[in-house]
Design a protein around this motif. Sequence first.
Motif, PDB file in Angstrom:
ATOM      1  N   TRP A  77      -7.156   1.826   0.697  1.00 32.10           N
ATOM      2  CA  TRP A  77      -7.374   1.341  -0.467  1.00 32.10           C
ATOM      3  C   TRP A  77      -8.162   2.881  -1.387  1.00 32.10           C
ATOM      4  O   TRP A  77      -9.097   3.023   0.119  1.00 32.10           O
ATOM      5  CB  TRP A  77      -7.567   0.225  -1.265  1.00 32.10           C
ATOM      6  CG  TRP A  77      -6.001  -0.520  -0.813  1.00 32.10           C
ATOM      7  CD1 TRP A  77      -6.671  -1.153   0.251  1.00 32.10           C
ATOM      8  CD2 TRP A  77      -5.011  -0.993  -0.671  1.00 32.10           C
ATOM      9  NE1 TRP A  77      -5.252  -1.962   0.565  1.00 32.10           N
ATOM     10  CE2 TRP A  77      -4.314  -1.959  -0.594  1.00 32.10           C
ATOM     11  CE3 TRP A  77      -4.043  -0.309  -2.173  1.00 32.10           C
ATOM     12  CZ2 TRP A  77      -3.188  -2.227  -0.497  1.00 32.10           C
ATOM     13  CZ3 TRP A  77      -2.831  -0.663  -2.771  1.00 32.10           C
ATOM     14  CH2 TRP A  77      -2.096  -1.912  -1.378  1.00 32.10           C
ATOM     15  N   ASP A 115       1.498   3.222  -3.374  1.00 31.08           N
ATOM     16  CA  ASP A 115       0.109   2.465  -4.067  1.00 31.08           C
ATOM     17  C   ASP A 115      -0.032   4.339  -4.901  1.00 31.08           C
ATOM     18  O   ASP A 115      -0.667   4.479  -5.640  1.00 31.08           O
ATOM     19  CB  ASP A 115      -0.820   2.305  -3.491  1.00 31.08           C
ATOM     20  CG  ASP A 115      -2.167   2.200  -4.609  1.00 31.08           C
ATOM     21  OD1 ASP A 115      -1.555   1.420  -5.563  1.00 31.08           O
ATOM     22  OD2 ASP A 115      -3.223   2.676  -4.254  1.00 31.08           O
ATOM     23  N   ALA A 135       0.765  -1.583  -0.220  1.00 33.36           N
ATOM     24  CA  ALA A 135       0.258   0.038   0.042  1.00 33.36           C
ATOM     25  C   ALA A 135       1.025   1.192   0.264  1.00 33.36           C
ATOM     26  O   ALA A 135       0.239   2.524  -0.797  1.00 33.36           O
ATOM     27  CB  ALA A 135      -0.748  -0.419   1.398  1.00 33.36           C
TER      28      ALA A 135
END
Length: 498
Positions: free
Chosen positions: A476, A109, A106
């Motif tokens: 996310w 990202d 993550a």
Amino acid sequence: MNQVSRRRMLTGGFGLLGAGVLAGGAPAAGSSAAPSLPGRALVEKTLVAQPATLDLGGLQVDTWAYGDTVPGPLIRATAGDRLRITVDNQLPAETTVHWHGIALEAAADGVPGLTQDPIATGSTYTYDFTAPDPGTYFYHPHVGLQLDRALYAPLIIDDPKEPGCYDHEWVLVLDDWLDGTGRTPEDVLQALTSSSGNGAGHGGMTGMDHGDMDMSSPEAMGGMDHAPMKGGGDSPYGEDAGDVTYPHYLVNGKVPEAPDVLAAKPGDRVRLRIINAAADTIFTVALGGHRMEVTHTDGFPVKPQETDALAIGMGERYDAIVTLADGVFPFVTAPMGKDGQAMALIRTGSGAAPAPTVTPKELRCPALIGAELEPADSARLETRDVEVALPMALTGQMDPYQWGFNGAPYGKNDPLMIREGQRVQLDAANQTMMAHPLHVHGHTFALPNGLRKDTVMLAPMQSLALQLQADNPGDWMVHCHNLYHGEAGMMIEMRYRR
Ligand SMILES: [Cu+2]
């Protein structure tokens, strides 16, 4: 010619980011990051995001790009490899890079304010991640409307177990273009949000204009070269024509008057990797004189399915195999519900190039859509009971120009809270009259038939239960990949911790 040099040649316009590949498992000298796993390679590269003047095929535009090409440089690695990509921000604005579709850590990202601080003008940032799954991906900023400039490029993750039974591989990147033609993407969003009651600046429902026209016969339209009815009754996504009128459409950075030309021999088998990097345009694509056998979507294999034409939403990717005939053939991308088109040329023999307005007969055939594909058995999620089901309504409208999830824009909607290890069902419900490409970061979800996707088109008022395995903890984004919808609020967070 071997596969590597063939790839290098045929993706030439992008340049190949392979120079920094180190074989073996040793971390690079001076590395302070975690050592890479045994047997895995490290792919290192620097990307410069900068203002650039680009030639789109006789059309010069001042825009922002990775280096000085559009699409930007291809990045290629093998599944399991570690990528360490340094972004040098020479733009007059903050930026980030998002590695679209990769189930990465993550922290890499690329979402500003969620996974990192944005990269300030004049500074660098290094993304360090593993690419676990093979497939066709792309990368782009996750800041504002920057993707609607030239800031996008393919990212290919090879499968070491795949035999590669084809002679060539061609990457075809589709785009809608307006930057540097008198309007910036920011101008467009300003017009969409400030106008009211008049269709918000050529938007919304212009596709309905075609509804009254008899386009059942090309002759009725006064001859050839009219695209099939777009955005009308036979559109797989209703009457959606996007929100933005674009003066140009591109394949591999070129307008159809000066198309990218891809050369091969008659009888060659070619793997097409088709990426829709457009901000506001769904394309129907077809290769004149050929049927395409679709083999993958969003990186994951499907049961091979032949089709004449294929619909591809923003952020979606499709791989297809074709066996080439003898001659010159147009690969045409028709923007759904909009005027104009883009094209690449495939040449295996002599012959004149078709006109930039050519409509191959395959483009008049029903277009395959992603949801009609069946997953390959190897791509199925393990069957498990759903442990948490979360409502996720896509909401909003053109006038006023406001989009969101569960009735509120990003920042005002509640994050989707899940826990590591859960089988999660996202009950996606499109409660609007437009189609939306729904994209989930860091995961590949399963449709009810098991098809694996990271970006799925939701037709107006369509509902779809999406299952995912919560095996990649982090914060996310889940959002619409219509860039203007996302920027106007159609985003939501999905959060879980280890
Ligand atoms: Cu949308």
